[in-house]
Scaffold this motif. Structure first.
Motif, PDB file in Angstrom:
ATOM      1  N   PRO A 198      -8.842  -0.422  -7.671  1.00  0.00           N
ATOM      2  CA  PRO A 198      -9.398  -1.513  -8.493  1.00  0.00           C
ATOM      3  C   PRO A 198      -8.744  -2.855  -8.168  1.00  0.00           C
ATOM      4  O   PRO A 198      -7.518  -2.981  -8.175  1.00  0.00           O
ATOM      5  CB  PRO A 198      -9.094  -1.067  -9.925  1.00  0.00           C
ATOM      6  N   GLN A 199      -9.563  -3.849  -7.909  1.00  0.00           N
ATOM      7  CA  GLN A 199      -9.058  -5.178  -7.600  1.00  0.00           C
ATOM      8  C   GLN A 199      -8.426  -5.826  -8.825  1.00  0.00           C
ATOM      9  O   GLN A 199      -7.548  -6.697  -8.695  1.00  0.00           O
ATOM     10  CB  GLN A 199     -10.206  -6.050  -7.070  1.00  0.00           C
ATOM     11  N   GLU A 200      -8.830  -5.419 -10.031  1.00  0.00           N
ATOM     12  CA  GLU A 200      -8.300  -6.035 -11.251  1.00  0.00           C
ATOM     13  C   GLU A 200      -6.797  -5.801 -11.401  1.00  0.00           C
ATOM     14  O   GLU A 200      -6.095  -6.613 -12.014  1.00  0.00           O
ATOM     15  CB  GLU A 200      -9.027  -5.475 -12.477  1.00  0.00           C
ATOM     16  N   ILE A 201      -6.289  -4.688 -10.846  1.00  0.00           N
ATOM     17  CA  ILE A 201      -4.855  -4.410 -10.956  1.00  0.00           C
ATOM     18  C   ILE A 201      -4.053  -5.465 -10.204  1.00  0.00           C
ATOM     19  O   ILE A 201      -3.073  -6.020 -10.721  1.00  0.00           O
ATOM     20  CB  ILE A 201      -4.547  -2.996 -10.436  1.00  0.00           C
ATOM     21  N   LEU A 202      -4.471  -5.784  -8.988  1.00  0.00           N
ATOM     22  CA  LEU A 202      -3.762  -6.810  -8.213  1.00  0.00           C
ATOM     23  C   LEU A 202      -3.966  -8.191  -8.817  1.00  0.00           C
ATOM     24  O   LEU A 202      -3.050  -9.030  -8.782  1.00  0.00           O
ATOM     25  CB  LEU A 202      -4.232  -6.783  -6.764  1.00  0.00           C
ATOM     26  N   GLU A 203      -5.130  -8.444  -9.353  1.00  0.00           N
ATOM     27  CA  GLU A 203      -5.355  -9.747  -9.985  1.00  0.00           C
ATOM     28  C   GLU A 203      -4.456  -9.919 -11.200  1.00  0.00           C
ATOM     29  O   GLU A 203      -3.916 -11.011 -11.436  1.00  0.00           O
ATOM     30  CB  GLU A 203      -6.828  -9.877 -10.382  1.00  0.00           C
ATOM     31  N   ALA A 204      -4.273  -8.856 -11.968  1.00  0.00           N
ATOM     32  CA  ALA A 204      -3.360  -8.940 -13.107  1.00  0.00           C
ATOM     33  C   ALA A 204      -1.930  -9.156 -12.644  1.00  0.00           C
ATOM     34  O   ALA A 204      -1.157  -9.906 -13.269  1.00  0.00           O
ATOM     35  CB  ALA A 204      -3.452  -7.656 -13.940  1.00  0.00           C
ATOM     36  N   ALA A 205      -1.537  -8.520 -11.506  1.00  0.00           N
ATOM     37  CA  ALA A 205      -0.189  -8.720 -10.975  1.00  0.00           C
ATOM     38  C   ALA A 205      -0.004 -10.154 -10.499  1.00  0.00           C
ATOM     39  O   ALA A 205       1.077 -10.749 -10.668  1.00  0.00           O
ATOM     40  CB  ALA A 205       0.070  -7.743  -9.836  1.00  0.00           C
ATOM     41  N   ILE A 206      -1.041 -10.743  -9.909  1.00  0.00           N
ATOM     42  CA  ILE A 206      -0.941 -12.140  -9.452  1.00  0.00           C
ATOM     43  C   ILE A 206      -0.787 -13.065 -10.653  1.00  0.00           C
ATOM     44  O   ILE A 206      -0.012 -14.031 -10.623  1.00  0.00           O
ATOM     45  CB  ILE A 206      -2.186 -12.499  -8.612  1.00  0.00           C
ATOM     46  N   VAL A 207      -1.539 -12.806 -11.731  1.00  0.00           N
ATOM     47  CA  VAL A 207      -1.417 -13.619 -12.949  1.00  0.00           C
ATOM     48  C   VAL A 207      -0.003 -13.545 -13.513  1.00  0.00           C
ATOM     49  O   VAL A 207       0.545 -14.532 -14.011  1.00  0.00           O
ATOM     50  CB  VAL A 207      -2.458 -13.162 -13.992  1.00  0.00           C
ATOM     51  N   ASP A 208       0.630 -12.377 -13.417  1.00  0.00           N
ATOM     52  CA  ASP A 208       2.000 -12.209 -13.902  1.00  0.00           C
ATOM     53  C   ASP A 208       3.043 -12.801 -12.970  1.00  0.00           C
ATOM     54  O   ASP A 208       4.244 -12.724 -13.257  1.00  0.00           O
ATOM     55  CB  ASP A 208       2.308 -10.722 -14.114  1.00  0.00           C
ATOM     56  N   GLY A 209       2.606 -13.372 -11.849  1.00  0.00           N
ATOM     57  CA  GLY A 209       3.536 -14.030 -10.939  1.00  0.00           C
ATOM     58  C   GLY A 209       4.101 -13.135  -9.864  1.00  0.00           C
ATOM     59  O   GLY A 209       5.118 -13.484  -9.236  1.00  0.00           O
ATOM     60  N   ALA A 210       3.485 -11.981  -9.588  1.00  0.00           N
ATOM     61  CA  ALA A 210       3.992 -11.074  -8.563  1.00  0.00           C
ATOM     62  C   ALA A 210       3.681 -11.616  -7.183  1.00  0.00           C
ATOM     63  O   ALA A 210       2.570 -12.084  -6.906  1.00  0.00           O
ATOM     64  CB  ALA A 210       3.365  -9.691  -8.735  1.00  0.00           C
ATOM     65  N   GLY A 211       4.676 -11.549  -6.292  1.00  0.00           N
ATOM     66  CA  GLY A 211       4.489 -11.967  -4.918  1.00  0.00           C
ATOM     67  C   GLY A 211       3.870 -10.866  -4.076  1.00  0.00           C
ATOM     68  O   GLY A 211       3.508  -9.795  -4.555  1.00  0.00           O
ATOM     69  N   VAL A 212       3.778 -11.129  -2.774  1.00  0.00           N
ATOM     70  CA  VAL A 212       3.148 -10.169  -1.872  1.00  0.00           C
ATOM     71  C   VAL A 212       3.951  -8.871  -1.825  1.00  0.00           C
ATOM     72  O   VAL A 212       3.398  -7.773  -1.902  1.00  0.00           O
ATOM     73  CB  VAL A 212       3.007 -10.778  -0.462  1.00  0.00           C
ATOM     74  N   TRP A 213       5.270  -8.969  -1.687  1.00  0.00           N
ATOM     75  CA  TRP A 213       6.103  -7.774  -1.598  1.00  0.00           C
ATOM     76  C   TRP A 213       6.041  -6.962  -2.903  1.00  0.00           C
ATOM     77  O   TRP A 213       5.996  -5.728  -2.855  1.00  0.00           O
ATOM     78  CB  TRP A 213       7.534  -8.158  -1.276  1.00  0.00           C
ATOM     79  N   THR A 214       6.046  -7.643  -4.046  1.00  0.00           N
ATOM     80  CA  THR A 214       5.973  -6.931  -5.323  1.00  0.00           C
ATOM     81  C   THR A 214       4.635  -6.227  -5.468  1.00  0.00           C
ATOM     82  O   THR A 214       4.559  -5.077  -5.937  1.00  0.00           O
ATOM     83  CB  THR A 214       6.176  -7.912  -6.486  1.00  0.00           C
ATOM     84  N   ARG A 215       3.557  -6.881  -5.083  1.00  0.00           N
ATOM     85  CA  ARG A 215       2.240  -6.244  -5.164  1.00  0.00           C
ATOM     86  C   ARG A 215       2.147  -5.040  -4.233  1.00  0.00           C
ATOM     87  O   ARG A 215       1.485  -4.049  -4.541  1.00  0.00           O
ATOM     88  CB  ARG A 215       1.151  -7.254  -4.816  1.00  0.00           C
ATOM     89  N   TYR A 216       2.804  -5.136  -3.093  1.00  0.00           N
ATOM     90  CA  TYR A 216       2.784  -4.026  -2.145  1.00  0.00           C
ATOM     91  C   TYR A 216       3.676  -2.886  -2.611  1.00  0.00           C
ATOM     92  O   TYR A 216       3.256  -1.724  -2.646  1.00  0.00           O
ATOM     93  CB  TYR A 216       3.237  -4.526  -0.768  1.00  0.00           C
ATOM     94  N   ARG A 217       4.912  -3.213  -2.997  1.00  0.00           N
ATOM     95  CA  ARG A 217       5.903  -2.177  -3.284  1.00  0.00           C
ATOM     96  C   ARG A 217       5.703  -1.535  -4.649  1.00  0.00           C
ATOM     97  O   ARG A 217       5.774  -0.306  -4.778  1.00  0.00           O
ATOM     98  CB  ARG A 217       7.308  -2.787  -3.189  1.00  0.00           C
TER      99      ARG A 217
END
Length: 309
Positions: A198-217
């Motif tokens: 689901p793309q919404e999971i990554l979008e929520a992580a971006i809203v929370d300020g997660a960077g590329v490494w955090t979204r990946y790991r």
């Protein structure tokens, strides 16, 4: 106000569908046929392994006299002890693990990060990059044996990494080739799997300020655990069972992987094939153990998306 019981109408019960006569026996016969077919196919695949195990438990003199399909007079594990001691498999098992375990870990890390970039970061030319990784699997390995042999003899290495001072005749050469050849397949599988998340999971992580490494790991990798387990099982099996690259790039006998070291059980003028069968069974045991340990995750990874409509 009272209502008489005569005026109360109850809904009529719907007629139950009648089961066609002979339907259940027909299904049972069809299911029995499917099971019989699968059993026959399984036995056909297992027949060479079962014959190797059977031969490894019998003396060579008996099978040479009566044939491999005769009844045994006695069974023993002597060939297994002899195969392990005569070939020095302990050292060769270590060599195979030094190639397979780091190879699997590095391949999965590079492939997962590359697949994340291709599938989730919307890079320009990501599909072309994915096609390049996939096209590498279409190239037969034997085609580049000679170029790699010449290249590895020219790449210098420090003495603490290789006593030959070059990449040739070192475990690093086999490890590099294994990672390079398996990377494309893993990127292709993981990229297609990550697109189903689901793309919404990554979008929520971006809203929370997660960077590329955090979204990946912390977001993507936990969701890819079944796919990583399935790929890890396959990669370990392929790298551990490889015979070609160890034979081409390793000239020192003590550096050979265990699959190439089976040649030590062959004699110059005579080969005891029962002893060779025992050595082959010993070599196959680690892959069986790995599959049994990761069987649940492996099957889950293969059946992902099967129930999605």
């Amino acid at each position: 106000m009272t209502v008489s019981a005569d005026r109360i109408t109850r809904p009529a019960h719907p007629a139950r569908p009648t089961r066609p006569a002979g339907g259940a026996p027909g299904r049972r016969r069809g299911r029995f046929g499917v099971h019989a077919f699968l059993l026959a196919v399984s036995l056909a695949f297992l027949a060479p392994l079962l014959l190797a195990v059977y031969a490894s438990l019998r003396p060579y003199e008996e099978t040479a006299r009566d044939g491999y399909f005769s009844l045994p007079s006695r069974l023993s594990l002597d060939y297994y002890r002899q195969a392990f001691s005569d070939s020095g498999m302990g050292r060769y098992f270590l060599n195979s693990l030094l190639i397979a375990v780091p190879g699997v870990l590095v391949t999965l890390f590079l492939a997962s990060f590359t697949a994340f970039a291709v599938a989730r970061l919307r890079l320009r030319g990501s599909m072309v990059l994915l096609m390049v990784f996939t096209a590498g699997n279409l190239l037969p390995q034997q085609v580049i044996v000679t170029p790699l042999y010449v290249l590895f003899n020219k790449v210098p290495l420090p003495y603490w990494m290789s006593d030959s001072m070059t990449l040739y005749d070192s475990l690093w050469a086999v490890l590099a080739v294994q990672i390079a050849f398996q990377l494309g397949f893993c990127v292709f599988v993981l990229a297609n799997f990550m697109r189903t998340l689901p793309q919404e999971i990554l979008e929520a992580a971006i809203v929370d300020g997660a960077g590329v490494w955090t979204r990946y790991r912390h977001v993507t990798l936990p969701l890819c655990r079944p796919a990583l387990a399935a790929l890890g099982t396959l990669q370990f099996t392929w790298m551990y069972n490889d015979f070609l690259w160890g034979l081409v790039f390793l000239s020192t006998g003590d550096k050979l992987p265990v699959t190439s070291a089976l040649n030590n059980l062959r004699g110059q003028f005579f080969t005891d094939y029962n002893l060779l069968a025992a050595g082959s069974v010993i070599v196959a045991l680690p892959t069986i153990v790995v599959f049994l340990l990761l069987q649940r995750h492996f099957i889950a990874g293969l059946t992902l998306g099967a129930n999605k409509g």
